[in-house]
Scaffold this active site. Sequence first.
Site, mmCIF file in Angstrom:
data_model
loop_
_atom_site.group_PDB
_atom_site.id
_atom_site.type_symbol
_atom_site.label_atom_id
_atom_site.label_comp_id
_atom_site.label_asym_id
_atom_site.label_seq_id
_atom_site.Cartn_x
_atom_site.Cartn_y
_atom_site.Cartn_z
ATOM 1 N N GLU A 147 0.629 -1.367 0.028
ATOM 2 C CA GLU A 147 -0.108 0.157 0.067
ATOM 3 C C GLU A 147 0.929 1.209 -0.177
ATOM 4 O O GLU A 147 1.822 1.343 0.926
ATOM 5 C CB GLU A 147 -0.923 -0.242 1.316
ATOM 6 C CG GLU A 147 -1.678 1.066 1.368
ATOM 7 C CD GLU A 147 -2.775 1.001 2.348
ATOM 8 O OE1 GLU A 147 -2.722 0.168 3.132
ATOM 9 O OE2 GLU A 147 -3.994 2.008 2.354
ATOM 10 N N GLU A 240 -12.642 1.963 3.567
ATOM 11 C CA GLU A 240 -11.835 1.952 4.626
ATOM 12 C C GLU A 240 -12.272 3.314 5.552
ATOM 13 O O GLU A 240 -12.292 4.345 4.774
ATOM 14 C CB GLU A 240 -10.331 2.084 4.565
ATOM 15 C CG GLU A 240 -9.293 1.967 5.595
ATOM 16 C CD GLU A 240 -8.003 1.658 5.430
ATOM 17 O OE1 GLU A 240 -7.354 0.991 5.967
ATOM 18 O OE2 GLU A 240 -7.512 2.655 4.544
HETATM 19 MN MN MN Z 1 -5.670 2.258 3.434
#
Ligand code: MN
Length: 283
Positions: A147, A240
């Site tokens: 990420e 998220e």
């Molecule tokens: Mn994230």
Amino acid sequence: MNPLGCHALVWAGDWSEPSARYAIESTARVGFDFIEIAILDPQSVDTAMTKSLLEGNGLGAACSLGLDDDTDVSSEDPAVVARGQDRLAAAVDVAHRIGASHLVGVLYSKLGKYAGPITPAGRAHVVESMSWLAKQAADAGLSLSLEVVNRYETNVVNTAVDMLALIDETGADIGVQLDSYHMNIEESDFVTPVEAVANRLRYLHIGESHRGYLGTGTIDFDALFGAVRRVGYTGPVTFESFSSAVVHPDLSNNLAVWRNLWDDSSDLAETAYSFMASRLTDH
Ligand code: MN
């Protein structure tokens, strides 16, 4: 449409049986295809319980984590790097045991603010560790993605293009994970980074500029989803969001979750599902 996921922290801050049950049942009820489970402490995850709940609810799973000071594979200290690789090996094992399809997150760095830039020795440890991790993930049948996060959460890389260069250095089959919240801080726009990593994009986090309700912040989601569809991305898209209403003992502090942005997890998740689904399909 892309598989849609929901981060477990929308529902619960721990992974006890009641919390896992609530998170998994709720995620399935809203209509998501999978749940992303934060496994910062892999050893603490009851894999049999988790696998059983996932199967019982017909829900898929992704696992994510970031490292800490004691397990930071970007450290110059080989002993810290070794502990980091042990932590990552444990995460691969947990992800495999619960039947997860993806291992994602800040697997290459401590999750938190650094006092200075990464050193060449630290970067070499990242490259070596990610090359090693790619082999572990492949052997366990997991799709691995790293990420891209903002400067306050890592000093290794902060943009999509820099992540591509890092992955190229590993010479391994590793995907890029983008996150709209981090892109909003570090990238020039929401289209160029998606185009830059197009055929390496394997996981996408959708979060608002303040990490609350989608559509109530400043992120240009039309531009982002437009680019995601234009490049033909068919992989997972995960909502998220964080609020002081649902707190993880480590993760929430690492992410500086100090504010209450929502209380009603169900309403938040239902809104997010509709928001993402409507932008990923023709209508
Ligand atoms: Mn994230």
